[in-house]
Motif scaffolding. Sequence first.
Motif, mmCIF file in Angstrom:
data_model
loop_
_atom_site.group_PDB
_atom_site.id
_atom_site.type_symbol
_atom_site.label_atom_id
_atom_site.label_comp_id
_atom_site.label_asym_id
_atom_site.label_seq_id
_atom_site.Cartn_x
_atom_site.Cartn_y
_atom_site.Cartn_z
ATOM 1 N N VAL A 144 0.868 -1.179 0.000
ATOM 2 C CA VAL A 144 0.000 0.000 0.000
ATOM 3 C C VAL A 144 0.905 1.228 0.000
ATOM 4 N N LYS A 148 -6.916 12.455 4.937
ATOM 5 C CA LYS A 148 -8.259 11.861 4.909
ATOM 6 C C LYS A 148 -8.831 11.697 6.316
ATOM 7 N N GLY A 181 -9.873 4.048 3.006
ATOM 8 C CA GLY A 181 -10.175 3.469 1.696
ATOM 9 C C GLY A 181 -10.409 1.971 1.695
ATOM 10 N N ALA A 229 -8.292 0.151 -1.775
ATOM 11 C CA ALA A 229 -9.623 -0.157 -2.322
ATOM 12 C C ALA A 229 -9.895 -1.659 -2.326
ATOM 13 N N THR A 257 -0.618 4.398 -1.394
ATOM 14 C CA THR A 257 -1.550 5.538 -1.379
ATOM 15 C C THR A 257 -2.908 5.010 -0.900
ATOM 16 N N PRO A 258 -3.815 5.914 -0.510
ATOM 17 C CA PRO A 258 -5.151 5.456 -0.104
ATOM 18 C C PRO A 258 -5.841 4.634 -1.212
ATOM 19 N N ASP A 259 -5.563 4.921 -2.462
ATOM 20 C CA ASP A 259 -6.199 4.158 -3.550
ATOM 21 C C ASP A 259 -5.855 2.675 -3.482
ATOM 22 N N ASP A 260 -4.662 2.372 -3.004
ATOM 23 C CA ASP A 260 -4.252 0.962 -2.907
ATOM 24 C C ASP A 260 -5.078 0.173 -1.893
#
Length: 345
Positions: free
Chosen positions: A171, A314, A198, A178, A173-176
């Motif tokens: 991981v 976030k 996320g 998901a 970034t926060p996108d990772d």
Amino acid sequence: MKLSKVILTGAVGVVSLSMAACGGGSSSGEASGGGGEQTVFKLAFNQTEEHPQYHAGEELGKRLEEATDGRYSIKVYPNEQLGGQSDVIQNLANGTVELMWVGGPVLESYNEDFVVYNLPYVFDSYESQMAILQDEELNDDLFHSIEDKGITVLAGVHAGIRNIYNSKRPVTTPDDMAGLKIRVQQSDSQVKMIELMGGVASPMNLGEVYSALQTGVLDGAENNEPTYDAIKHDEVAKYYSYTKHLMIPDYLLVSTKALEGMDEADREAFLALIPEIQELASSEFLDYAEESKQHAEELGAQFNDAGAAAFKEKLTPMVEEYMSANEARQTIYAAIKEANQANPA
Ligand code: GCU
């Protein structure tokens, strides 16, 4: 009535002198150094014998035995032998287990204000967290707030920095995050935190996590390096990513019933030992975290930086919301900010 106040003023209203003799729900019956019966307090612990909190529990037992001329000692039960934390705490509240180490979020179901120390990116450094945990005046109301439920908080200790790990990918970034199903400790704040980061949150006891990771029921979890390695999660989730999102204390709890059942001098002797045990459990943790990381690396775990700033952004609104909910939390939040200024990262 707060027990500390009772002890300080020397009042005896809540003290039941007969309980020490009958053990107050503890195992007893061994001959003590003083020639009488010994009361053995059970200390429940969810991790291994290598952990600083195990050592600190053993040390507390030795020092207590000495200080009470053998009338009291402690037996530490590691590896969830007495159950997961959320179950054991109920036994502690009713007095059948006398002592336990517990993660902060478990206390939120007894008083939601404990959340102040369980929020993401709140403490800037070990020193800042310790300054706050050792501030007796600041914590007086909070730590004695659940005695009517049978639980006395003796001390908070440093328990590492928690990061995300999983079996799928690093991981960064926060996108990772998901779609990753991540185990959290049992509280609403922890669920909300993972959702904002996320991922998909799944609260459960620590002991169930290994097999859930192994079978794919979970993709990952979040914890400090010692837990990741000692409970062997590094075997089944090899990506450990430094989100550095939490520095949550663990607490040493005593059953209020057991504490009230001690005779006054023994109880005072017991309480006098707590600050040194707090220091021991906390300071030993730092080296243990480093050794655990090295061991996990040897086993093939991959550690990476996850760029904490994006996660922090976030999570900041959540922190502000929880911290501003009432005056008690606002006071503690102000004290944390001061401690951070005095003890920067
Ligand atoms: C840490 C903490 C424990 C807690 C555990 C968990 O290891 O020290 O008190 O139980 O995390 O995530 O359940």
